[in-house]
Design an enzyme around this catalytic site. Sequence first.
Site, PDB file in Angstrom:
ATOM      1  N   ARG A   1      -4.522 -11.609  -1.615  1.00 24.48           N
ATOM      2  CA  ARG A   1      -3.916 -12.565  -2.546  1.00 24.48           C
ATOM      3  C   ARG A   1      -2.841 -13.375  -1.850  1.00 24.48           C
ATOM      4  O   ARG A   1      -1.900 -12.795  -1.303  1.00 24.48           O
ATOM      5  CB  ARG A   1      -3.312 -11.824  -3.730  1.00 24.48           C
TER       6      ARG A   1
ATOM      7  N   ARG B   1       1.027   0.267  -4.894  1.00 26.68           N
ATOM      8  CA  ARG B   1       1.984   0.400  -6.014  1.00 26.68           C
ATOM      9  C   ARG B   1       2.086   1.855  -6.467  1.00 26.68           C
ATOM     10  O   ARG B   1       3.170   2.346  -6.740  1.00 26.68           O
ATOM     11  CB  ARG B   1       1.534  -0.467  -7.192  1.00 26.68           C
TER      12      ARG B   1
ATOM     13  N   GLU C   1       4.122  -2.809 -12.620  1.00 25.39           N
ATOM     14  CA  GLU C   1       2.724  -2.748 -13.080  1.00 25.39           C
ATOM     15  C   GLU C   1       1.895  -2.043 -12.016  1.00 25.39           C
ATOM     16  O   GLU C   1       1.958  -2.377 -10.841  1.00 25.39           O
ATOM     17  CB  GLU C   1       2.188  -4.167 -13.308  1.00 25.39           C
TER      18      GLU C   1
ATOM     19  N   ARG D   1       7.353  -5.966  -4.296  1.00 29.13           N
ATOM     20  CA  ARG D   1       6.170  -5.323  -4.881  1.00 29.13           C
ATOM     21  C   ARG D   1       4.870  -6.091  -4.650  1.00 29.13           C
ATOM     22  O   ARG D   1       3.834  -5.706  -5.180  1.00 29.13           O
ATOM     23  CB  ARG D   1       6.393  -5.110  -6.369  1.00 29.13           C
ATOM     24  N   HIS D   2       4.937  -7.192  -3.910  1.00 29.92           N
ATOM     25  CA  HIS D   2       3.728  -7.985  -3.650  1.00 29.92           C
ATOM     26  C   HIS D   2       3.444  -8.075  -2.155  1.00 29.92           C
ATOM     27  O   HIS D   2       4.331  -8.355  -1.370  1.00 29.92           O
ATOM     28  CB  HIS D   2       3.882  -9.408  -4.187  1.00 29.92           C
TER      29      HIS D   2
ATOM     30  N   SER E   1      -4.302  -2.946 -14.228  1.00 33.98           N
ATOM     31  CA  SER E   1      -4.731  -3.770 -15.364  1.00 33.98           C
ATOM     32  C   SER E   1      -6.188  -3.474 -15.628  1.00 33.98           C
ATOM     33  O   SER E   1      -6.952  -3.237 -14.689  1.00 33.98           O
ATOM     34  CB  SER E   1      -4.623  -5.259 -15.031  1.00 33.98           C
TER      35      SER E   1
ATOM     36  N   GLU F   1      -0.067 -14.590  -2.349  1.00 31.93           N
ATOM     37  CA  GLU F   1       1.085 -14.580  -3.256  1.00 31.93           C
ATOM     38  C   GLU F   1       2.098 -15.615  -2.766  1.00 31.93           C
ATOM     39  O   GLU F   1       2.473 -15.613  -1.604  1.00 31.93           O
ATOM     40  CB  GLU F   1       1.740 -13.188  -3.282  1.00 31.93           C
TER      41      GLU F   1
HETATM   42  P1  ATP Z   1       1.477  -8.639 -10.823  1.00 30.71           P
HETATM   43  O1  ATP Z   1       1.627  -9.207 -12.221  1.00 30.71           O
HETATM   44  O2  ATP Z   1       2.336  -7.437 -10.573  1.00 30.71           O
HETATM   45  O3  ATP Z   1       1.604  -9.669  -9.748  1.00 30.71           O
HETATM   46  P2  ATP Z   1      -1.334  -8.846 -11.313  1.00 30.71           P
HETATM   47  O4  ATP Z   1      -1.382  -8.688 -12.788  1.00 30.71           O
HETATM   48  O5  ATP Z   1      -1.413 -10.198 -10.716  1.00 30.71           O
HETATM   49  O6  ATP Z   1      -0.019  -8.098 -10.719  1.00 30.71           O
HETATM   50  P3  ATP Z   1      -3.912  -7.639 -11.175  1.00 30.71           P
HETATM   51  O7  ATP Z   1      -4.743  -8.826 -10.889  1.00 30.71           O
HETATM   52  O8  ATP Z   1      -3.850  -7.121 -12.538  1.00 30.71           O
HETATM   53  O9  ATP Z   1      -2.434  -7.923 -10.628  1.00 30.71           O
HETATM   54  O10 ATP Z   1      -4.319  -6.509 -10.114  1.00 30.71           O
HETATM   55  C1  ATP Z   1      -4.498  -5.141 -10.441  1.00 30.71           C
HETATM   56  C2  ATP Z   1      -3.445  -4.284  -9.748  1.00 30.71           C
HETATM   57  O11 ATP Z   1      -3.413  -4.545  -8.356  1.00 30.71           O
HETATM   58  C3  ATP Z   1      -2.028  -4.549 -10.204  1.00 30.71           C
HETATM   59  O12 ATP Z   1      -1.739  -3.869 -11.398  1.00 30.71           O
HETATM   60  C4  ATP Z   1      -1.232  -4.031  -9.041  1.00 30.71           C
HETATM   61  O13 ATP Z   1      -1.171  -2.623  -9.048  1.00 30.71           O
HETATM   62  C5  ATP Z   1      -2.079  -4.417  -7.863  1.00 30.71           C
HETATM   63  N1  ATP Z   1      -1.664  -5.701  -7.268  1.00 30.71           N
HETATM   64  C6  ATP Z   1      -2.110  -6.924  -7.612  1.00 30.71           C
HETATM   65  N2  ATP Z   1      -1.580  -7.872  -6.818  1.00 30.71           N
HETATM   66  C7  ATP Z   1      -0.777  -7.229  -5.952  1.00 30.71           C
HETATM   67  C8  ATP Z   1       0.025  -7.633  -4.832  1.00 30.71           C
HETATM   68  N3  ATP Z   1       0.086  -8.907  -4.471  1.00 30.71           N
HETATM   69  N4  ATP Z   1       0.690  -6.701  -4.142  1.00 30.71           N
HETATM   70  C9  ATP Z   1       0.608  -5.399  -4.495  1.00 30.71           C
HETATM   71  N5  ATP Z   1      -0.138  -4.945  -5.501  1.00 30.71           N
HETATM   72  C10 ATP Z   1      -0.833  -5.837  -6.240  1.00 30.71           C
HETATM   73 MG    MG Z   2      -2.334  -7.309 -13.940  1.00 30.98          MG
END
Ligand code: ATP
Ligand code: MG
Length: 440
Positions: free
Chosen positions: A222, A414, A363, A230-231, A366, A224
Amino acid sequence: MVKIDELGDWRRTHRSVNLSPKLEGQQVTVMGWVSSIRRQGGIIFLILQDSEGVVQVTVKTGKTPESVLKRVETLTPHSVVAVKGKVKAIDKAPNGAEVSPEEMRVLNVATKTPPFSLFGGELPNIDKRLDIRSLELRRPKAQAIFRIRHTALAAIRDFLSSTGHLEVQTSKIIASATEGGASLFPVLYYDKEAFLVQSPQLYKEQLTMSFEKVFEIGPVFRAEPSRTLRHLAEIISIDVEEAYVSYTDVMETLEKLVHHTMKTVAEKCKSELKELGVEVEIPKLPFKRLTYTEVIDILHDAGDRTAWGEDISTAATKKISEIYPSFYFITDWPTDAKPFYIKPRTDKPEISESFDLMKGSLEISSGGTRLSSKKLLTKRLKEQGLKPRTFEYHLKLFDYGMPPHAGFGMGLDRLMMIITKEENIREVTLFPRDRLRLSP
Ligand code: ATP
Ligand code: MG
């Protein structure tokens, strides 16, 4: 110039943990890197570290062969050596035994001293440490973290195999976005543009047609935009998908999976947890379930002004976690806040069959019930401004009858933050990637 020996036909006969007073008088070959050299009168204590512990090699002037003595005197910490010698039972030595050396091979010499002590003392910030990551992973705390990660991963595999899920691997190079959005990394695929996957979402859904219950543990990417604690740009995602169930069923699978993983780590990683100074709080089942609407109400009572339909900010989840400090689910999110493949409720289409698993304000996962109707999927794609044509490779399978299905994605990194109580995700990831870091 220090002479470097070849490993040649020498092989390790014993690891540090296999040494014991019972081996008194036996000849052994031990190998490792020098973690300390301590002189005490006519004795040199050479401490060798291998992946499981330490071996004390005791060099005595007048007793140890001159050739070995000379070489020991040239050694620097972190140099890599092999020692052949006899075991001597010694109460105070690690594992109750030391090795009196008879022959030694110096397999490599460290010409540099690490810029900071790996054993105690103040650590520099993580960026400095990451620059020499594989070396700094010799730190006992880092060793503990990645041994816990290994155990957690094994527990996750065990659990999902026991529930009848099939482990799969799907492609990480894809032609179009999984969920749309700007967070994709483009790659050059021969002469075409392709992308690194942001989630195995669509593949795992498709696989419920043929395997019903699947899981995948693999990297997702991703782009980001911001750098947070946390990302990361590359993470390991634990993805689970199952046919003939809805989101309430997979929430049960998820909470049991988390519970099993934490319990296993608590049982199997006692010394690692002690090293970290951390106690695993095994959560009680079932986890608290709050609907999104309930969360908004709690927030309003606490003076927060998040409006229904808006995302819940980290600051807002901090307030919720003061009331629910352990794991909790936030369920039934507004349909518009969730990706196109999440199923809206039939009686109330503005609410979706979805959930996030939270611990504090973090989080972890999901998930939700997925749409299994091509018509509804196409409608939702359009509503989210995505082009159904780009998803044709996926949508066409729905013509053959997709079973109802549900699932979730959980970030391993996470979960590791929760287990080890580390605040920076980079501490629990070997080679973290973010906007500013592409190496090592
Ligand atoms: P956040 O809101 O915390 O950025 P997200 O809702 O975008 O997460 P999801 O697409 O729901 O993330 O991805 C499922 C799971 O993968 C998340 O709940 C989290 O545990 C993990 N995750 C997602 N993106 C990241 C990231 N960039 N770094 C670390 N963990 C991530
Ligand atoms: Mg999510």
